[in-house]
Scaffold this motif. Structure first.
Motif, mmCIF file in Angstrom:
data_model
loop_
_atom_site.group_PDB
_atom_site.id
_atom_site.type_symbol
_atom_site.label_atom_id
_atom_site.label_comp_id
_atom_site.label_asym_id
_atom_site.label_seq_id
_atom_site.Cartn_x
_atom_site.Cartn_y
_atom_site.Cartn_z
ATOM 1 N N VAL A 156 0.893 -1.119 -0.017
ATOM 2 C CA VAL A 156 -0.166 0.100 0.075
ATOM 3 C C VAL A 156 0.944 1.314 0.013
ATOM 4 O O VAL A 156 0.423 2.349 -0.821
ATOM 5 C CB VAL A 156 -1.134 -0.070 1.173
ATOM 6 C CG1 VAL A 156 -2.179 1.249 1.247
ATOM 7 C CG2 VAL A 156 -1.811 -1.231 1.253
ATOM 8 N N PHE A 196 -9.040 6.031 4.344
ATOM 9 C CA PHE A 196 -8.126 5.398 3.082
ATOM 10 C C PHE A 196 -7.798 4.129 3.567
ATOM 11 O O PHE A 196 -7.886 2.864 2.613
ATOM 12 C CB PHE A 196 -6.952 6.333 2.679
ATOM 13 C CG PHE A 196 -6.178 5.837 1.931
ATOM 14 C CD1 PHE A 196 -6.214 5.343 0.657
ATOM 15 C CD2 PHE A 196 -4.750 5.670 2.475
ATOM 16 C CE1 PHE A 196 -5.069 4.726 -0.204
ATOM 17 C CE2 PHE A 196 -3.692 5.014 1.683
ATOM 18 C CZ PHE A 196 -3.739 4.626 0.568
ATOM 19 N N ALA A 242 -10.312 1.293 3.955
ATOM 20 C CA ALA A 242 -10.876 1.048 2.311
ATOM 21 C C ALA A 242 -10.055 0.053 1.769
ATOM 22 O O ALA A 242 -10.167 -0.980 1.001
ATOM 23 C CB ALA A 242 -10.902 2.310 1.312
ATOM 24 N N GLN A 243 -8.549 0.261 1.983
ATOM 25 C CA GLN A 243 -7.565 -0.517 1.100
ATOM 26 C C GLN A 243 -7.842 -2.160 1.827
ATOM 27 O O GLN A 243 -7.326 -2.932 1.188
ATOM 28 C CB GLN A 243 -5.990 -0.085 1.556
ATOM 29 C CG GLN A 243 -5.713 1.004 0.921
ATOM 30 C CD GLN A 243 -5.759 0.863 -0.610
ATOM 31 O OE1 GLN A 243 -5.189 -0.258 -1.086
ATOM 32 N NE2 GLN A 243 -6.294 1.642 -1.287
#
Lengths: 459, 459
Positions: free
Chosen positions: B76, B149, B152-153
């Motif tokens: 990520v 964020f 969500a990953q």
């Protein structure tokens, strides 16, 4: 464990291209000339001199294949360029597609979009010609922000007419223009004859790019130290944007990829042309054979619903006549969130290539585009501007086709800007408050009406 | 013509550090333990287990010098890391300084700040421990955006209590959190006992990070599948942020530079620690000798005006007691625009290093900071978040000192986030509507009052 996935393909500043590519040199057939609205004859450099410096006028008509980028421009470009090329692994995984999706990300620029690629050279050539101030129009504000940034870099003044729909909906770009030192007026304004004429007829006008162009052009034409700068449509603008495609070519070569499909959103056509033209050169040279697909908003579909005819670039009819796909210069599209795509015409170069069959075009409704934008944000992280969500929606559509067919296509798209200043549009989408509709008979009738007002030379 | 200026020092994904640096290993003296508020005894791992997964608890107390970054986190990170190091040539030219100013730019992350550096591993370790949902607080919204964020990953839920002052002033970060799929409540809210207690006493409360922490902690403590995530202050957070400094070390080495001064803004201390700790390691190893300077807002000066004492991390007194520089856990600072710096305390690690004389600290008023931010935007292009304008103001101050003295100092700072979602603050500054004041006797009296409420163990 599998080898790490590479998300970004980077170039160093040394590897940045130092020339723009001029597609005019390689066109299979030459495009129709730009005409003077009074005489109906092709315009010459002197006709354009009240608005533009000679360097840009010569670029507008140049037949050379490449134009060297001045070092002063390269130095500003290097503040953010070369921009990264991303492989959208996480989007691919979410879609379950065998397609490989690459996106060229222009949101890393200080203004947040691809627009500084041309704003910077435009400011530079104007400064070189002794101009101290630039005027322009802006829709959602991407172009106005870019020009204000560019003017700040060269110590010039910048005055921007912003389409009122965006001025009211999205105050952040106005604030950003002011942070860069620019001035902003909502358009139509009472500062110009063009604006006053519109307001007299439509006091509640939400404006359009065409009206705002009229206002900015009027002020530039009246002042000797002031020129006008256009953010899209014209040949020299698309020329400057080819740095996007030139970099993308180098980056794809680094990972050994050749695109099967290019998709880009089209408003005036500069982002799309900037990405596509270097790849078309490669195609014409027989080195690759990508399908090239333009994606426009269903609310303003100049390629798929417009007419190929001579028309004005602005609403008031002050510009030269360009042969382009147009919805009519006084057609006012719905105030969709992708303000940068709300333009009645399409770049003459893109229009010509479309007529020649070198490009495909499709239209997308904004809900489909925002659905793509939200999926992209939740997988890849970067929140796209409303404009490139059109390209993403088309890329996703193709990737899902590949899922059906099993094809491992290489899809290249341009994420031409971030959506940080467009979040109210996402808010409207997520809360179900987004108005959305297909192109209707009423729209087509409005275009037919607007087309009756095309200048005589078009008939 | 002179050789082109290099604006950016880049690292490839392959060159990205794969370990975080744990400053605890190298501290000249060990820091005081964290205490249980009931017993006054040092807390053990089990005390923290209701809120945090064991991997993070062990990182909080680890004595190992380095911690390997899991591949899932690295993957990520690579969406935006390594982040660029910029040489601020154009700012230097505008100042006319012989100093060389470098800035590490964390605004390239999807959330727009350094916060995802810890949000991503925190989400990952929680998911690994079977947690499905994270709660947190946020000020201006940088941390909430980062956690949304990150969640969500990894397909997790995210619920955010946002300080009301920021929730009302800056709706765009709320919209961005929602775009990433998170939920946002203004704090104080009526969803928690902590929030309801504040609202009963102060119905118009604009909130504070301390209150919002109490609310998020309360919800996490009550639900087995829910944990809490903190965006700053704690050791493991600062550990994760050291990737900033580790990358900057590699980047400066690439251009043969050694910093004379590090400046960073401090709220809870994570951006500052993340930049500074790897450089302190190098200093302790005798390889360089930079001055390290923390910059805090004059409206919330925990290092320069606070007391070094045991205090709660939150307003309601639910957290363990940490020895830190504090203005008192119920001190509510002015609603300045740098919402991320509105915290009553300072990271125990930063506080300890400050006590040991390893760091300097200064405070800046917001007008001076925004003046620096505007100059920076107009020269370097990137519009900074209000928080790092504090660091920029201090960097500029030092660069101007160098102009007087002729010293060619190398100044390194962290631009820990972009200001795209903070443009109303620039608007207030540019329009002259920004309230601004020095630290006053009344502020000092408010802190003295708050300090009378320190827990017994502090006395």
């Amino acid at each position: 464990m599998a080898a790490p996935l590479q998300h970004k393909v980077l170039l160093t500043e040394d590897e940045m291209p130092t020339r723009w590519y001029n597609v005019l040199h390689d066109l299979p057939t030459p495009p129709p000339p730009v005409l003077h609205p009074g005489t109906g004859q092709p315009v010459g450099p002197d006709d354009l001199a009240p608005l533009f410096p000679m360097d840009l006028i010569l670029q507008e008509v140049s037949g050379e294949q490449y134009v060297d980028i001045p070092e002063e421009v390269l130095d500003v470009y290097r503040l953010w360029r070369p921009s990264p090329l991303f492989r959208a692994h996480r989007l691919e995984q979410a879609l379950g597609t065998p397609a490989r999706i690459y996106y060229k990300y222009e949101g890393v620029s200080p203004a947040g979009s691809h627009k500084p690629n041309t704003a910077v050279p435009q400011a530079f050539y104007n400064l070189k010609a002794g101009i101290r101030k630039l005027t322009t129009e802006t829709g959602a504000g991407q172009w106005g922000t870019a020009l204000a940034f560019a003017c700040a870099q060269f110590g010039m003044e910048c005055e921007v007419w912003q389409v009122r729909a965006s001025y009211d909906q999205k105050p952040y770009r106005r604030m950003m223009i002011e942070t860069f030192g620019g001035r902003v007026h909502p358009s139509p304004s009472d500062l110009t004859n063009a604006g006053r004429a519109i307001l007299a007829e439509h006091p509640d006008s939400t404006g359009s790019l065409g009206i705002a162009i009229s206002e900015a052009v009027e002020v530039a034409a009246q002042n000797a130290d002031t020129n006008y700068a256009l953010g899209s449509v014209l040949n020299h603008v698309l020329l400057h944007q080819t740095i996007i495609g030139e970099e993308a070519l180098l980056q794809l070569a680094k990972v050994g990829e050749t695109p099967d499909l290019l998709v880009g959103c089209t408003g005036g056509g500069s982002n799309f042309g900037g990405l596509a033209f270097p790849f078309l050169r490669e195609k014409w040279a027989g080195r690759m054979s990508p399908v090239v697909r333009a994606v426009e908003p269903a609310a303003c579909p100049s390629l798929t619903q417009g007419t190929y005819a001579y028309d004005f670039g602005d609403t008031a009819g002050m510009t030269p006549l360009m042969k382009m796909h147009t919805l009519g210069h006084d057609f006012i599209p719905d105030p969709i969130h992708a303000g940068g795509l709300r333009y009645h015409g399409m770049s003459p170069l893109i229009s010509h290539l479309y007529e020649e069959g070198e490009l495909e075009a499709i239209a997308k409704t904004q809900s489909e585009c925002f659905a793509a934008g939200v999926l992209f944000a939740r997988t890849e992280g970067n929140v796209p501007a409303p404009e490139p969500t059109h390209a993403l929606a088309a890329a996703i559509e193709e990737a899902l086709r590949c899922k059906e067919s099993g094809e491992e296509k290489v899809i290249l798209t341009a994420l031409c800007g971030h959506g940080h200043l467009d979040l109210p549009a996402y808010d409207a989408y997520l809360s179900g408050a987004m108005s959305d509709r297909e192109w209707t008979d009423a729209d087509q009738a409005a275009v037919a009406e607007a087309l009756t007002k095309l200048p005589a030379v078009s008939q």
